[in-house]
Write an enzyme that holds these catalytic residues in place. Structure first.
Site, PDB file in Angstrom:
ATOM      1  N   ASP A  33      -4.636  -1.227 -21.666  1.00 40.40           N
ATOM      2  CA  ASP A  33      -6.006  -1.758 -21.684  1.00 40.40           C
ATOM      3  C   ASP A  33      -6.925  -0.657 -22.210  1.00 40.40           C
ATOM      4  O   ASP A  33      -7.275   0.273 -21.487  1.00 40.40           O
ATOM      5  CB  ASP A  33      -6.435  -2.171 -20.272  1.00 40.40           C
ATOM      6  CG  ASP A  33      -5.707  -3.413 -19.772  1.00 40.40           C
ATOM      7  OD1 ASP A  33      -4.544  -3.615 -20.176  1.00 40.40           O
ATOM      8  OD2 ASP A  33      -6.292  -4.162 -18.973  1.00 40.40           O
ATOM      9  N   LYS A  93     -10.795  -8.529 -23.531  1.00 40.09           N
ATOM     10  CA  LYS A  93     -11.094  -8.450 -22.100  1.00 40.09           C
ATOM     11  C   LYS A  93     -12.581  -8.171 -21.909  1.00 40.09           C
ATOM     12  O   LYS A  93     -13.175  -7.391 -22.654  1.00 40.09           O
ATOM     13  CB  LYS A  93     -10.237  -7.339 -21.488  1.00 40.09           C
ATOM     14  CG  LYS A  93     -10.465  -7.039 -20.025  1.00 40.09           C
ATOM     15  CD  LYS A  93      -9.504  -5.941 -19.581  1.00 40.09           C
ATOM     16  CE  LYS A  93      -9.816  -5.410 -18.189  1.00 40.09           C
ATOM     17  NZ  LYS A  93      -8.897  -4.331 -17.768  1.00 40.09           N
ATOM     18  N   LYS A 118      -9.016 -12.184 -21.098  1.00 38.50           N
ATOM     19  CA  LYS A 118      -8.952 -11.636 -19.744  1.00 38.50           C
ATOM     20  C   LYS A 118     -10.348 -11.346 -19.219  1.00 38.50           C
ATOM     21  O   LYS A 118     -10.985 -10.385 -19.629  1.00 38.50           O
ATOM     22  CB  LYS A 118      -8.116 -10.348 -19.730  1.00 38.50           C
ATOM     23  CG  LYS A 118      -8.029  -9.696 -18.339  1.00 38.50           C
ATOM     24  CD  LYS A 118      -7.175  -8.440 -18.364  1.00 38.50           C
ATOM     25  CE  LYS A 118      -7.196  -7.716 -17.020  1.00 38.50           C
ATOM     26  NZ  LYS A 118      -6.354  -6.501 -17.012  1.00 38.50           N
TER      27      LYS A 118
END
Length: 298
Positions: A145, A208, A245
């Site tokens: 991430d 995300k 996400k």
């Protein structure tokens, strides 16, 4: 393709109105609710990102990822043999080896995700970001991430943002890359849309919302805009494997179900898998387990 970026316009009042309607959606009941809650569990990146994380903290997290819902509750739902686990365990790079070894010893194939690239601020040199990504992958992380440099968005340096994300993607190698936009610090919904498109063009496997450390994290207006960007990218390219996400501030079972319903509405039921949808959360799982118990025993 900078032409896509120059034409972007977001109707903020319409997005906000739609987001307010989402909050009023009726909740599910009975077995339907239990099914959606278990689906949410399988999409959670169970996370610990604290300065005082230790191997024992990570061990408890890994155990919970493998056994997210009590065995007696799963048996009551006849789901005890369906392999219900969290989607991933997410930790800092320094704790990746701990998580990998613990999960391996438990005979569990849950992937380990690691935050990297100057998380959470992104205010580190690009060379340092790339080195951190490579180390996390070397330690055994199967998902990375990354966090973008917000200044590149705020100053309109779209080619610079593309190049940064592209290099991060290359550094990830075989690991999947989720690109954190830190939407609460991008200034406008138009910037959120543009950053989403650039991240996908540069090869992100997921986009995300947040690090969870910003003042404003996952919100429905931001989610709508990012999902519309994913849809547009699919229409333009035919490339259907970019996931979404939301992360940060998602704490209740009701919120989790609402996010699932929104993804189903905007992107379709095929996105409701761990391969294309994740929930970033650290405290959500406790409320989901409590709600499942309440459904069964009152």
């Amino acid at each position: 393709e900078l032409g896509w970026i120059s034409k972007v316009h977001v109707n903020r009042p319409a997005v906000v109105r739609h987001a307010e309607q989402i909050k009023k959606w009726k909740t599910l009941q009975g077995n339907w609710q239990a099914a959606w809650l278990l689906k949410a569990v399988t999409c959670i990146d169970l996370t610990t990102l604290s300065g005082d994380d230790t191997p024992s903290n990570v061990q408890r997290l890994c155990f919970k990822a493998k056994h997210p819902i009590r065995e007696d509750l799963l048996r009551a739902l006849d789901m005890h043999d369906k392999g219900i686990t969290a989607a991933a365990v997410c930790v800092y790079p320094a704790r990746v080896s701990d998580a990998v070894n613990i999960l391996k010893a438990a005979g569990c194939n849950i992937p380990v995700a690691s935050v990297a690239a100057g998380f959470p601020s992104g205010q580190t040199p690009l060379e340092t970001k790339l080195a951190e990504i490579k180390l996390a992958v070397e330690y055994g992380a199967r998902e990375i991430d990354i966090v973008i440099s917000r200044s590149l968005v705020l100053t309109g340096q779209w080619e610079g943002l593309y190049e940064e994300i592209r290099l991060c993607r290359a550094a990830c190698g075989e690991a999947h890359m989720k690109t954190i936009l830190a939407t609460g610090e991008l200034g406008s919904l138009a910037n959120v849309y543009k950053a989403s498109m650039i991240a996908m063009m540069a090869g992100s496997d997921f986009i995300k919302t947040s690090t969870g450390k910003e003042v404003e994290n996952a919100t429905f207006p931001v989610g709508i805009v990012m999902m519309r960007a994913i849809k547009e990218y699919y229409w333009q390219t035919g490339y259907k494997v970019v996931g979404f996400k939301p992360a940060g501030g998602i704490r209740t079972a009701k919120e989790a179900i609402t996010w699932l319903m929104l993804v189903k509405e905007e992107l379709g039921v095929e996105w409701l898998t761990p391969e294309l949808f994740r929930l970033g959360a650290s405290s959500l799982l406790g409320d989901i387990e409590q709600q499942v118990g309440w459904l069964l025993v009152g």
